[in-house]
Design an enzyme around this catalytic site. Structure first.
Site, PDB file in Angstrom:
ATOM      1  N   ASP A   1       1.006  -1.101   0.065  1.00 58.87           N
ATOM      2  CA  ASP A   1       0.092   0.126  -0.038  1.00 58.87           C
ATOM      3  C   ASP A   1       0.941   1.160  -0.063  1.00 58.87           C
ATOM      4  O   ASP A   1       1.765   1.414   0.843  1.00 58.87           O
ATOM      5  CB  ASP A   1      -0.716   0.016   1.219  1.00 58.87           C
ATOM      6  CG  ASP A   1      -2.324   0.789   1.200  1.00 58.87           C
ATOM      7  OD1 ASP A   1      -1.974   1.916   0.534  1.00 58.87           O
ATOM      8  OD2 ASP A   1      -2.978   0.491   1.950  1.00 58.87           O
TER       9      ASP A   1
ATOM     10  N   ASP B   1      -2.874   4.706  -2.638  1.00 58.63           N
ATOM     11  CA  ASP B   1      -3.934   5.344  -1.788  1.00 58.63           C
ATOM     12  C   ASP B   1      -4.504   6.671  -2.699  1.00 58.63           C
ATOM     13  O   ASP B   1      -3.563   7.270  -3.393  1.00 58.63           O
ATOM     14  CB  ASP B   1      -3.109   5.689  -0.597  1.00 58.63           C
ATOM     15  CG  ASP B   1      -4.017   6.218   0.346  1.00 58.63           C
ATOM     16  OD1 ASP B   1      -4.755   5.554   1.132  1.00 58.63           O
ATOM     17  OD2 ASP B   1      -3.993   7.600   0.788  1.00 58.63           O
TER      18      ASP B   1
ATOM     19  N   GLU C   1      -7.046   3.358  -5.123  1.00 61.00           N
ATOM     20  CA  GLU C   1      -8.116   3.909  -4.420  1.00 61.00           C
ATOM     21  C   GLU C   1      -8.659   5.470  -4.928  1.00 61.00           C
ATOM     22  O   GLU C   1      -7.865   6.018  -5.023  1.00 61.00           O
ATOM     23  CB  GLU C   1      -7.551   4.018  -2.848  1.00 61.00           C
ATOM     24  CG  GLU C   1      -9.007   4.214  -2.017  1.00 61.00           C
ATOM     25  CD  GLU C   1      -8.763   5.048  -0.779  1.00 61.00           C
ATOM     26  OE1 GLU C   1      -9.426   4.731   0.046  1.00 61.00           O
ATOM     27  OE2 GLU C   1      -7.586   5.789  -0.742  1.00 61.00           O
TER      28      GLU C   1
ATOM     29  N   HIS D   1      -9.894  -0.926   5.999  1.00 65.24           N
ATOM     30  CA  HIS D   1      -9.656  -0.625   7.106  1.00 65.24           C
ATOM     31  C   HIS D   1     -10.502   0.843   7.509  1.00 65.24           C
ATOM     32  O   HIS D   1     -10.189   1.484   8.645  1.00 65.24           O
ATOM     33  CB  HIS D   1      -8.155  -0.226   7.129  1.00 65.24           C
ATOM     34  CG  HIS D   1      -7.823   0.683   6.117  1.00 65.24           C
ATOM     35  ND1 HIS D   1      -7.998   0.395   4.957  1.00 65.24           N
ATOM     36  CD2 HIS D   1      -7.117   1.625   6.428  1.00 65.24           C
ATOM     37  CE1 HIS D   1      -7.318   1.368   4.293  1.00 65.24           C
ATOM     38  NE2 HIS D   1      -6.809   2.125   4.973  1.00 65.24           N
TER      39      HIS D   1
HETATM   40  O1  TEU Z   1      -8.445   6.663   2.396  1.00 62.19           O
HETATM   41  C1  TEU Z   1      -9.037   7.721   1.510  1.00 62.19           C
HETATM   42  C2  TEU Z   1     -10.465   8.062   1.793  1.00 62.19           C
HETATM   43  O2  TEU Z   1     -11.226   8.393   0.932  1.00 62.19           O
HETATM   44  C3  TEU Z   1     -10.635   8.043   3.084  1.00 62.19           C
HETATM   45  O3  TEU Z   1     -10.199   8.855   3.857  1.00 62.19           O
HETATM   46  C4  TEU Z   1     -12.254   8.025   3.450  1.00 62.19           C
HETATM   47  O4  TEU Z   1     -12.585   9.538   3.034  1.00 62.19           O
HETATM   48  C5  TEU Z   1     -12.544   8.134   4.746  1.00 62.19           C
HETATM   49  O5  TEU Z   1     -11.681   7.030   5.313  1.00 62.19           O
HETATM   50  C6  TEU Z   1     -13.658   7.641   5.051  1.00 62.19           C
HETATM   51  O6  TEU Z   1     -13.941   7.177   6.454  1.00 62.19           O
HETATM   52  C7  TEU Z   1      -7.238   6.613   2.174  1.00 62.19           C
HETATM   53  C8  TEU Z   1      -6.978   5.512   3.310  1.00 62.19           C
HETATM   54  O7  TEU Z   1      -7.570   4.237   2.939  1.00 62.19           O
HETATM   55  C9  TEU Z   1      -7.280   5.858   4.701  1.00 62.19           C
HETATM   56  O8  TEU Z   1      -7.013   5.064   5.732  1.00 62.19           O
HETATM   57  C10 TEU Z   1      -6.518   7.378   5.023  1.00 62.19           C
HETATM   58  O9  TEU Z   1      -6.663   7.719   6.103  1.00 62.19           O
HETATM   59  C11 TEU Z   1      -6.537   8.152   3.768  1.00 62.19           C
HETATM   60  O10 TEU Z   1      -6.426   7.607   2.620  1.00 62.19           O
HETATM   61  C12 TEU Z   1      -5.450   9.199   3.875  1.00 62.19           C
HETATM   62  O11 TEU Z   1      -4.156   8.680   3.592  1.00 62.19           O
END
Ligand code: TEU
Length: 556
Positions: free
Chosen positions: A96, A203, A260, A332
């Site tokens: 990741d 990410d 993502e 997560h």
């Molecule tokens: O998540 C991106 C994202 O879109 C999320 O932050 C979402 O807005 C949020 O989790 C909704 O509850 C990624 C990762 O998966 C996340 O764990 C990180 O916090 C985030 O990026 C920042 O790197």
């Protein structure tokens, strides 16, 4: 077709998987000790959430060194050992990587804070709003709001300017317009490929190219405009993705690459994953995990099955001719699906966890299992805000309380949607702390671990675990599961999720009852009298479906 089109992935959130040294935090050696679990489940790929050196403001999604392992999780040598251990058992490892932003403690950002430094332009700096004293309330360059509450601009007194952070203020956004930034990141990714990793989970990759210049957007209740939606999918996104693919060798080396991508639609998903474009292998989209919310994730709306089916079907149809879907209900960042979409009461937890699994794993795409999902782990029930760790939940709570919202109401919303629901430790057995740690776990262990744990489920042939194992095996076995065309049936039905998959003369029928109430067999479904039942949740017998029963038939 590439190897990964037929694969099933398993996501490990390292802090919560298995602790080998008793410090209460999961680590790489803990994963090495549990490779047997992954082999027993039958998955092909491990997606490892970030293990890089990090101040852990966002549990590793804030990276301060891309080429080292955080000491709380192990060493680079441990990671090499894990890669070797997985490869020896026929599994792949996907890293990741967070390249939209770094930690504010990354040396690049530390240097960038110096106004005259060569790295100043590596991040996104802007002066205060004209007419405002820098650093005073309302002086932020725009009204952009971060994903974790509060403004997306942080004031840096050292230089008198603001930097953009779409996520926490300890996660400054990199400036992808700068070619040096891109070259450095591609170089780093090539370094990982050379080290033996088999791909990447990227990410928030659709945020790397931003809509400029930043301007004020329509304000929400807090006066801010959600920056993630405002700046994402910028004009150079396709260019950057194609460049990354070419520079790192995504297509050329057949790497497993999943991006993502919050805030996109099926058409964009197709454009990123159409192999002709040579951009990404597949993307994580969000529409299906937003059907039970209002304007934000904290505004709960009861699930309408027809809406969930409609969005899943839109992606199935939209990516049928070109592109490839990822399939997920949990990760997560999401609540536990059995508590959210299923029924986690004792009467239906097992059946509903299995039925959610069947509904997802028979779709076309690459399925993802999030650690503990294969056990039907439930939401956390953490209680007061002090029990939470996730900065998103805590910051939302503090902001909403300051706006006068009642704490009790907030805690019930947070209990339903907090990311910590997915982050409580993996439950391995019925021993103290569920066998996760001999120390004090960094986040409480779910109190139902004596019943819901891996050891108990491996021993029980009717468990959620063995249901997942069958579904994964079925995908490996049958081409129609991997590549058959999807067709939705009974689109409007609010309790049944039914579809067919067709490949040449081979046809499967999936029938899933997403409700505790028994359901009569709908007369419009294909005749199954001569069909073979491949997987079911209940002992087969009458046609009528029990509450949360699901079946997969191979039609004759
Ligand atoms: O998540 C991106 C994202 O879109 C999320 O932050 C979402 O807005 C949020 O989790 C909704 O509850 C990624 C990762 O998966 C996340 O764990 C990180 O916090 C985030 O990026 C920042 O790197």
């Amino acid at each position: 077709m590439a190897w990964w089109h037929g694969a099933v992935a398993y996501q490990i959130y390292p802090r919560s998987f298995a602790d080998s040294n008793g410090d209460g935090v999961g680590d790489l050696r803990g994963i090495i000790n549990h490779v047997d679990h992954l082999v027993a489940l039958g998955v092909d790929v491990v997606w490892l959430s970030p293990v890089y050196r990090s101040p852990m403001d966002d549990n590793g999604y804030d990276i301060s060194d891309y080429c080292d392992v955080d000491p709380s999780l192990g060493t680079l040598a441990d990671l090499d050992e894990l890669i070797a251990a997985l490869h020896a058992r026929g599994l792949k490892l996907v890293m990741d990587v967070v390249i939209n932003h770094t930690s504010d403690e990354h040396p690049w950002f530390v240097e960038s804070r110096e106004p005259g430094s060569p790295k100043r332009d590596w991040y996104i700096w802007r002066p205060a709003r004209p007419g405002f004293e820098p650093g005073t309330p309302g002086a932020e360059p725009t009204n952009a709001g971060s994903a974790f509450s509060g403004p997306a601009w942080a004031y840096d007194p050292q230089s008198g300017e603001y930097y953009l952070h779409v996520f926490s203020r300890k996660q400054p956004d990199l400036n992808w317009e700068n070619p040096e930034v891109r070259a450095e990141l591609y170089q780093m990714m090539r370094w990982w490929v050379e080290r033996g990793v088999d791909g990447f989970r990227l990410d928030v990759i659709n945020v790397i190219s931003k809509t400029y210049p930043p301007v004020d957007g329509p304000p929400g209740p807090d006066g801010l405009c959600y920056a993630l939606a405002q700046v994402a999918n910028g004009p150079r996104l396709h260019e950057f993705l194609a460049e990354m693919n070419a520079e790192v060798g995504f297509t050329q080396k057949e790497l497993f690459v999943v991006g993502e991508t919050p805030g996109i639609n099926a058409e964009l998903a197709r454009s990123f994953t159409d192999p002709v474009a040579r951009e990404l292998g597949m993307v994580f989209t969000f529409e299906h995990v937003e059907v039970d919310q209002g304007d934000s994730k904290w505004e709960l709306v009861p699930l309408q099955l027809s809406a969930l089916k409609a969005t899943l079907a839109e992606y199935q149809y939209g990516l049928e001719e070109a592109g490839w879907n990822s399939l997920y209900f949990e990760n997560h960042d999401q609540a536990r699906s059995v508590s959210r979409f299923g029924d986690d009461s004792p009467a239906f937890r097992v059946a509903s966890a299995k039925t959610l699994a069947t509904s997802l794993h028979l779709l076309k795409g690459t399925p993802y299992v999030y650690q503990g999902q294969e056990l039907g782990m439930t939401n956390a029930s953490l209680g007061g805000i002090e029990a939470y760790n996730d900065l998103e939940s805590i910051r939302f709570y503090n902001l909403a309380v300051s706006l006068g919202l009642p704490s009790e109401q907030l805690l019930s919303v947070i209990a339903a949607k907090s990311r910590d629901n997915a982050r409580t430790p993996m439950c391995w057995d019925a021993s103290e702390n569920a066998g996760f740690t001999t120390g004090t776990p960094w986040l409480p262990v779910n109190t139902n671990y004596p019943e819901i744990n891996a050891a108990a489920e491996l021993a029980d042939p009717d468990s959620v675990f063995h249901h997942y194992r069958k579904l994964i095996a079925l995908r490996h076995e049958l081409e129609v599961v991997r590549f058959g065309r999807f067709d939705l049936l009974l689109a409007e039905d609010e309790s049944l999720f039914c579809y067919t998959r067709t490949l040449a003369g081979d046809r499967l029928l999936v029938v899933a009852n997403w409700s505790a109430a028994p359901a009569d067999w709908p007369s419009v479904l294909p005749d199954v009298t001569a069909a073979e039942l491949l997987v079911g949740t209940h002992p087969s017998g009458e046609l009528r479906l029990a509450g949360w029963e699901s079946r997969v038939y191979r039609l004759g």
